[in-house]
Scaffold this active site. Structure first.
Site, short mmCIF file in Angstrom:
data_model
loop_
_atom_site.label_atom_id
_atom_site.label_comp_id
_atom_site.label_asym_id
_atom_site.label_seq_id
_atom_site.Cartn_x
_atom_site.Cartn_y
_atom_site.Cartn_z
N LYS A 89 75.66 42.82 41.78
CA LYS A 89 74.91 43.93 42.12
C LYS A 89 75.51 45.03 40.66
CE LYS A 89 72.40 43.44 46.62
NZ LYS A 89 72.86 41.75 46.92
N GLU A 111 71.71 53.51 49.48
CA GLU A 111 71.44 52.45 50.82
C GLU A 111 71.54 51.55 50.39
OE1 GLU A 111 69.05 51.99 47.73
OE2 GLU A 111 68.78 49.90 48.27
N SER A 377 74.38 33.89 41.74
CA SER A 377 74.51 35.22 42.67
C SER A 377 75.96 35.84 43.12
CB SER A 377 73.47 36.17 43.21
OG SER A 377 73.37 35.21 44.50
#
Ligand SMILES: *Cc1c(COP(=O)(O)O)cnc(C)c1O
Length: 392
Positions: A89, A111, A377
């Site tokens: 991310k 968010e 990930s």
């Protein structure tokens, strides 16, 4: 055949910018500027520097020997779990904070559901000295206490969303409301390849570094740049978009998108959007989403908070509909088994989200000796509490 976005922000039938009038100036400013900024030398210099020296890129492409021999294939793991903050991310938040700075924005909102994107955003705001407000459902604040503490430690303000089911979609609605109220000084960092155009394309480009590295790393290790398959889990779809990006036009490389089936696709407790979804509009884009006959969003369910989203990004909707990508759904139980197995066979504890991609190995058809890249990930530290409950 091309899988790039068109002028209007669509991938085939999916995408676009379906937004309230009051959001238009903000989204339009971003749309007019994002490509020029991303392609500018000054952006690239800072972005590449931070990816290397702050995030720790390039992340390794690791040949998983024991796993490979079990499946009679050549399995390579793209180690996004080794990025600073523990997942892919941060590739996106680093890029977006630089874009925000170039646009003269001083205040950042985001968010978050599980808190991973909130942590990645709070991290880059601390790095740049910008104000950071993270909207999070009140229920999620309860469930994800360690990440709430991390965000606060990093100097962010965590604002509870108390409407609706008090989870991710409600946090997203609050963030959009904030953006409408603060158009001039605020940039909204969306955490996946979702939202109105240009977000899906912008986030995909910022995550594309993953497949850019896979290509040269594979070449270095095997002499060939393209694998037979690339596998990634899909929540909104950003790690998959990054892992697929530079293979989209390579028809010889199969793309496998792995969704969370939760308790099973026929149980009403699921998040497998490509199976259960239909066309509609969510958070500003036309895509596949889980909705009832009245267009009300059906609450998704998965053991993994990062895959618990009722839609998928428009790129993935297009890839699946056009059959460029194959979708596989994996239950909670299958993902847990895969997480325990990977830990013991390779010494790598994956995030619960990521474990879904590994479980897909049991459901994919491939030939003996095929080369398979799995996008790892994120790491599993954040999920230890859940893993402990299932430990034998
Ligand atoms: C957030 C998250 C995901 C799901 O998000 P995508 O946008 O689909 O990538 C997957 N894996 C990890 C480790 C995450 O933190």
């Amino acid at each position: 055949m091309t899988y790039s976005i068109n002028e209007e922000g669509f991938y085939g039938a999916f995408g676009g910018a379906f937004i309230p009038e009051m959001l238009y100036p903000n989204v339009e400013t971003l749309r007019r500027n994002y490509l020029d900024i991303i392609q500018s030398d000054s952006f690239q210099e800072e972005y590449q520097y931070l990816l290397k020296q702050y995030v720790g890129r390039p992340t390794p492409l690791y040949f998983a020997k024991r796993l490979s021999s079990e499946f009679d294939a050549k399995i390579y793991l793209k180690r996004e779990d080794l990025c600073h903050t523990g997942a892919h991310k941060v590739n996106n938040t680093i890029g977006q904070i630089l874009i925000a700075q170039k646009l003269g924005k001083k205040r950042i909102i985001a968010e978050t559901g599980a808190g991973q994107h909130g942590v990645a955003t709070a991290t880059v705001c601390a790095l740049m000295g910008l104000e950071c407000i993270v909207y999070m459902g009140a229920v999620d604040i309860e469930r994800q206490a360690p990440n709430v503490a991390r965000m606060k430690m990093l100097g962010a303000e965590v604002r509870p969303a108390t409407s609706g089911s008090q989870t991710l979609k409600d946090a997203t609605n609050e963030a959009i409301r904030d953006w409408i109220a603060n158009p001039a000084n605020t940039h909204y960092i969306i955490g996946s390849v979702v939202g109105p155009h240009p977000y899906p394309d912008m986030v995909a480009r910022l995550q594309a570094i993953i497949s850019e590295e896979i290509r040269w790393q594979l070449k270095e290790q095997t002499g060939k740049e393209t694998p037979d398959m690339v596998v990634a889990c899909v929540g909104g779809g950003s790690n998959a978009a990054g892992a697929f990006y530079h293979f989209l036009e390579e028809e010889s490389t199969r793309l496998i998108a792995v969704e969370a089936a939760g308790l099973g696709v026929d149980t009403n407790e699921s998040a497998a959007t490509s199976v259960l979804g239909s066309k509609g509009i969510i958070h500003g884009s036309r895509t596949l989403l889980m909705q009832d006959e009245d267009g009300q969003i059906i609450e998704p369910y998965s053991i993994s908070a990062g895959l618990d989203y009722p839609g998928i990004g428009p790129l993935h909707a297009h890839l699946i509909e056009s059959k460029r990508a194959e979708a596989i759904s994996i239950t909670d139980k299958e993902a847990l088994d895969a997480a325990f197995h990977l830990s013991r066979v390779e010494g790598i504890i994956p995030a619960l989200e990521t474990a879904h991609a590994f479980a897909a190995l049991h459901k994919m058809k491939f030939n003996s000796g095929d080369s398979i890249v799995i996008n790892l990930s994120g790491r599993g530290d954040k999920d230890l509490g859940t893993y402990q409950k299932f430990m034998k």
